[in-house]
Design a protein around this motif. Structure first.
Motif, mmCIF file in Angstrom:
data_model
loop_
_atom_site.group_PDB
_atom_site.id
_atom_site.type_symbol
_atom_site.label_atom_id
_atom_site.label_comp_id
_atom_site.label_asym_id
_atom_site.label_seq_id
_atom_site.Cartn_x
_atom_site.Cartn_y
_atom_site.Cartn_z
ATOM 1 N N ILE A 224 13.389 80.308 108.682
ATOM 2 C CA ILE A 224 13.058 81.462 107.859
ATOM 3 C C ILE A 224 12.668 80.920 106.495
ATOM 4 O O ILE A 224 12.949 79.755 106.180
ATOM 5 N N ARG A 225 12.023 81.733 105.700
ATOM 6 C CA ARG A 225 11.672 81.337 104.330
ATOM 7 C C ARG A 225 12.432 82.244 103.395
ATOM 8 O O ARG A 225 12.328 83.464 103.492
ATOM 9 N N VAL B 245 13.967 80.827 90.011
ATOM 10 C CA VAL B 245 13.559 81.321 91.325
ATOM 11 C C VAL B 245 13.273 80.115 92.213
ATOM 12 O O VAL B 245 12.559 79.190 91.820
ATOM 13 N N HIS B 246 13.856 80.134 93.402
ATOM 14 C CA HIS B 246 13.712 79.048 94.368
ATOM 15 C C HIS B 246 13.090 79.580 95.649
ATOM 16 O O HIS B 246 13.205 80.761 95.956
ATOM 17 N N GLU B 247 12.489 78.684 96.396
ATOM 18 C CA GLU B 247 11.956 79.017 97.715
ATOM 19 C C GLU B 247 12.310 77.872 98.653
ATOM 20 O O GLU B 247 12.023 76.704 98.351
ATOM 21 N N ASP B 248 12.952 78.208 99.762
ATOM 22 C CA ASP B 248 13.383 77.180 100.708
ATOM 23 C C ASP B 248 13.236 77.666 102.142
ATOM 24 O O ASP B 248 13.314 78.864 102.422
ATOM 25 N N ARG B 249 13.088 76.717 103.034
ATOM 26 C CA ARG B 249 13.198 76.997 104.470
ATOM 27 C C ARG B 249 14.675 76.899 104.807
ATOM 28 O O ARG B 249 15.359 75.984 104.371
ATOM 29 N N GLU B 250 15.147 77.861 105.591
ATOM 30 C CA GLU B 250 16.546 77.880 105.996
ATOM 31 C C GLU B 250 16.625 78.324 107.449
ATOM 32 O O GLU B 250 15.618 78.675 108.066
ATOM 33 N N VAL B 251 17.823 78.322 107.969
ATOM 34 C CA VAL B 251 18.109 78.855 109.296
ATOM 35 C C VAL B 251 18.992 80.074 109.093
ATOM 36 O O VAL B 251 19.954 80.026 108.318
ATOM 37 N N LEU B 252 18.662 81.169 109.773
ATOM 38 C CA LEU B 252 19.424 82.412 109.667
ATOM 39 C C LEU B 252 20.329 82.550 110.882
ATOM 40 O O LEU B 252 19.883 82.385 112.023
ATOM 41 N N LEU B 253 21.596 82.821 110.619
ATOM 42 C CA LEU B 253 22.558 83.068 111.690
ATOM 43 C C LEU B 253 22.875 84.552 111.727
ATOM 44 O O LEU B 253 23.230 85.143 110.699
ATOM 45 N N PHE B 254 22.723 85.174 112.898
ATOM 46 C CA PHE B 254 23.158 86.543 113.144
ATOM 47 C C PHE B 254 24.494 86.441 113.875
ATOM 48 O O PHE B 254 24.554 85.926 114.995
ATOM 49 N N VAL B 255 25.537 86.925 113.246
ATOM 50 C CA VAL B 255 26.893 86.757 113.759
ATOM 51 C C VAL B 255 27.410 88.103 114.251
ATOM 52 O O VAL B 255 27.503 89.054 113.474
ATOM 53 N N LYS B 256 27.751 88.186 115.532
ATOM 54 C CA LYS B 256 28.336 89.403 116.100
ATOM 55 C C LYS B 256 29.843 89.243 116.059
ATOM 56 O O LYS B 256 30.405 88.372 116.726
#
Length: 105
Positions: free
Chosen positions: A39-40, A49-60
């Motif tokens: 994700i961006r 202000v920063h801009e980075d690539r990250e990984v998004l975790l959806f936690v149930k």
């Protein structure tokens, strides 16, 4: 009663995201964690202000476990202030929500 929630966490890369996801599921703090890579993110941090690539975790998970998830993140997450935001799941498949509740502490 355990109230189901969907929590989000971001991580700097896939290895960190996978380590967090596995711990959450192994310790029954989450029934399921989905990883979305990449994700961006555009965000403000320390007055810039920063801009980075990250990984998004959806936690149930359930609402009562959010504080424990926060403690785990303090322990293992590399960010000074890791994201942890949760929203209630107002409705869904009864069988799925039952499964979710049965698979967390």
């Amino acid at each position: 009663m355990k109230l189901p929630v969907l929590a989000t966490i971001t991580a700097p890369d896939g290895a960190v995201a996978e380590r967090i996801a596995r711990r959450l599921v192994e310790e029954r703090l989450a029934a399921c964690v989905q990883l979305v890579d990449p994700i961006r993110s555009i965000y403000r941090w320390q007055e810039a202000v920063h801009e980075d690539r990250e990984v998004l975790l959806f936690v149930k998970t359930t609402e009562d476990l959010i504080p424990r998830i926060g403690e785990l993140l303090k322990e293992i997450h590399p960010y000074e202030v890791p994201e942890l935001a949760a929203v209630s799941i107002a409705s869904g498949s009864p069988a799925y929500l039952d499964w979710l509740k049965k698979n967390v502490k």
